[in-house]
Design a protein around this motif. Structure first.
Motif, short mmCIF file in Angstrom:
data_model
loop_
_atom_site.label_atom_id
_atom_site.label_comp_id
_atom_site.label_asym_id
_atom_site.label_seq_id
_atom_site.Cartn_x
_atom_site.Cartn_y
_atom_site.Cartn_z
N VAL A 328 0.85 -1.21 0.00
CA VAL A 328 0.00 0.00 0.00
C VAL A 328 0.88 1.25 0.00
O VAL A 328 2.07 1.18 0.34
N ASP A 329 0.28 2.37 -0.34
CA ASP A 329 1.00 3.65 -0.38
C ASP A 329 1.44 4.09 1.01
O ASP A 329 2.53 4.60 1.21
N ASP A 330 0.54 3.85 2.00
CA ASP A 330 0.77 4.46 3.32
C ASP A 330 -0.15 3.75 4.31
O ASP A 330 -1.38 3.84 4.20
N CYS A 331 0.43 3.08 5.26
CA CYS A 331 -0.39 2.29 6.19
C CYS A 331 -1.23 3.16 7.12
O CYS A 331 -2.23 2.69 7.66
N ARG A 333 -2.86 5.76 6.10
CA ARG A 333 -4.07 5.95 5.29
C ARG A 333 -4.86 4.64 5.19
O ARG A 333 -6.08 4.63 5.32
N GLU A 362 8.89 7.34 7.99
CA GLU A 362 8.86 6.84 6.61
C GLU A 362 9.32 5.38 6.52
O GLU A 362 8.91 4.65 5.62
N ARG A 365 6.29 3.19 6.73
CA ARG A 365 5.16 3.64 5.92
C ARG A 365 4.28 2.50 5.42
O ARG A 365 3.06 2.65 5.32
N GLN A 366 4.87 1.35 5.09
CA GLN A 366 4.07 0.26 4.53
C GLN A 366 3.80 -0.84 5.57
O GLN A 366 3.36 -1.93 5.22
N GLY A 395 -5.17 2.92 -2.76
CA GLY A 395 -3.75 3.24 -2.64
C GLY A 395 -2.85 2.01 -2.78
O GLY A 395 -1.69 2.04 -2.39
N ARG A 396 -3.37 0.94 -3.34
CA ARG A 396 -2.58 -0.29 -3.51
C ARG A 396 -1.38 -0.01 -4.43
O ARG A 396 -1.51 0.68 -5.43
N VAL A 397 -0.24 -0.52 -4.10
CA VAL A 397 0.94 -0.34 -4.98
C VAL A 397 1.48 -1.72 -5.38
O VAL A 397 1.16 -2.72 -4.76
#
Lengths: 397, 397
Positions: A328-331, A333, A362, A365-366, A395-397
């Motif tokens: 994900v982009d940001d845990c 979020r 940072e 972050r994931q 926001g899945r990456v």
């Protein structure tokens, strides 16, 4: 109004509790929230402990001794002798949970402006205790790929400076669940000795180890000179609300310092200490059952997470936490979105974003901390919800 | 071992508890020791409080909210509204006794190296809390001849410097028993406002006032901006062993700072809070009886002390302490001698030498704090013993 102190302004908000209003709102919408965010075990408190509260019957609920009830100090010393520590009751000061024990330990070894060193992710409240005491908490990153085991000596030593006074660890680790190997503990002992530091070892999860037993810092050769253990009944006896902990050090100068700190706040709570004392008579079967149950949960959670595409995780050796890495982009979020925008079959999952467990947010972050404090069926439903969530999270990456 | 921190080395020993081994030895010799050294009331704890412990019956003794049980915060806010404070539950954080409340208050307004100002003699543990927080406690002497009432503005202002952040008072006073008049409280409010400070007001003895009711700092015009009250159930409900206190401030920034500090140590003890909540339903007759009893004791003690040649004392307006001046070389020696070398009809008296309540111990050299926490007959026997002691004490002046 006048200005608040800098430390008041700097006191961190709780990464574990920040999402509570969103969870409340989700429940308000009728969504069932699987609470994997907080280390509140669902295991019954030993009945003897509850009965000790019920048996309380004195006319005056009076002050007790500042360092705690002698019988309880003795029981705690016994426990740590069982873990290989050469300690007697005089080395034990009973505290308001492990929290006050950590605060006393930090204050005993470091003055305002000094530094203490830990690995990150770390137990978030160490930052709060350091801030209260005017200390700087420095952190050496541990690697998720290596199950958050101890970084190499070089990496640790690069962060030791002239104002570093102590290394602080939690073992088994919160939030990681990592149990340091005997070799890692020896390595820490040697490092601490070499640099003239103290080792503050938070061992409140000691009973929760799913492989070899935990190597207590009290069993190291440096223990007599340099070790302070932070202890608590909260997790050991599923008694988080009792707020009974202990700070333990074999060195008489440290014991004396803890005594003076204890004097200043008069005494720990009397009835809670009696309950804690009763808990120390809990038969070993209690722990065997609890540990078997947690091990099953750990494996359910870890295997389930690994089966979700894109999720990476290690198998933690202890405690009841794990810190998986999510695609994900940001845990922060993602964890909030799980509560505000998502439900799967009327259910969702609450977890603690890992950024709050890092000095460099940072790095986490994931990642999120998940506490496997619910039974296997609830964990399985949580995993289904997570899998479904990751399939649709924007926001899945 | 590595060095202890400076603050660990500086943590004061307890002036109240230093003599305990001598008292134990006296008892070992069969001497009855009247314990007037410690503020442990002998009044029964309200029965409802004891019953709350007995009624505890949950499967898991879980974490509670960090700032305390909502119903208890509400009860405490109610209480202080009754004292003229404009406070709501959100302004109240439940703490581990008044001790943690004082620690939070100091940490919220002052950083390491800052100063806080009080009058002396002061509650000895303020020095401990200041030391833990890296602060300097400065003290303006109050005069025994004036019943330890507030020194003049000039005298106080001469001790306010650029790093002074707050004035700390206990009112009713410990160790003095002094209750500040409404005029004195207004004067303090104006001073604090003029110099941009906070007023930290420890009002744990509020119920113990034998004349006019106590003027709470929360009723001052500056309360919304500058007041923090330290509170506790210990004395109010004769429940020192419950360790339930509260830190109260109407200002939302302060409430938020206390919330973050509360988060760091997770929560106060659950069952003790339930007991405290029960205590708040104690009927007013309880206090009326208790206060009438303490007033009788105060008069017995004060009149009895005045009747002993060479002893000087004022009549304290509140709490259950007084600090008489004795015709002796040194009260530390005298108090110890009472335990080691003296008995009258098989009895002696234990009191707390006042030197430990001063930043300049010499100011309290001839004084001791006496807590009238025993009934009138025991006080009368204590007075007989004191009279006899002063007739033969070798250090009499």
């Amino acid at each position: 109004m006048a200005q608040l102190s800098k430390r008041a302004a700097q006191m961190p908000a709780s990464p574990i509790r920040r999402l509570v209003p969103f969870a409340d709102a989700a429940r308000g919408r009728g969504v069932h929230v699987h609470q994997l965010n907080i280390g509140q075990p669902d295991v019954p408190t030993p009945r003897g402990m509850i009965e000790a509260y019920q048996a309380y019957d004195e006319e005056v609920l009076a002050y007790g001794p500042s360092q705690g009830l002698p019988e309880l100090r003795e029981a705690v010393a016994d426990y740590w002798r069982g873990a290989g520590g050469e300690v007697v009751a005089e080395n034990v000061s009973i505290t308001f949970g492990g929290s006050e024990a950590a605060l006393f330990a930090l204050a005993a070894v470091a003055d305002p402006g000094d530094e203490v060193l830990t690995t990150e992710p770390f137990y978030a409240n160490y930052l709060g205790f350091a801030t209260m005491g005017g200390l700087t908490l420095r952190a050496v990153p541990a690697s998720a790929a290596e199950g958050f085991h101890l970084p190499s000596d070089d990496v640790i030593e690069a962060s030791i400076g002239p104002r570093t006074k102590a290394v602080v660890i939690s073992n088994p680790g919160n939030p990681t669940g990592t149990v340091y190997t005997p070799d890692e503990m020896s390595r820490l002992g040697a490092l601490v000795e070499k640099h003239g530091l103290y080792l503050i070892s938070d061992e409140v999860y000691r009973e929760f180890a799913y492989g070899a037993p935990v190597t207590s810092a009290l069993s190291l050769p440096i223990a007599a000179e340099r070790v302070i253990v932070v202890d608590s009944v909260s997790k050991r006896f599923s008694a988080c609300g009792a707020r009974v902990g202990a700070v333990i050090s074999p060195h008489p100068d440290l014991s004396a310092a803890f005594m003076r700190m204890s004097f200043a706040r008069l005494c720990p709570a009397t009835v809670d200490q009696r309950a804690a004392l009763a808990a120390y008579s809990t038969p070993p079967e209690y722990f065997a059952e609890v540990v078997a149950e947690y091990e099953k949960r750990r494996d359910t959670l870890v295997d389930g997470l690994r089966a979700i595409p894109g999720v990476e995780t290690y198998r933690p050796e202890g405690a009841f936490y794990t810190v998986p890495t999510f695609p994900v982009d940001d845990c922060d979020r993602f964890a909030q979105w799980l509560l505000t925008d998502f439900a799967h079959e009327g259910e969702t999952v609450m977890m603690a974003p890992a950024s709050g467990f890092y000095s460099r947010p940072e790095l986490g972050r994931q990642q999120a901390r998940m506490a496997y404090v619910l039974g296997v069926p609830a964990l399985e439903r949580s995993l289904s919800a997570l899998r479904a969530a990751l399939a649709v999270y924007p926001g899945r990456v």
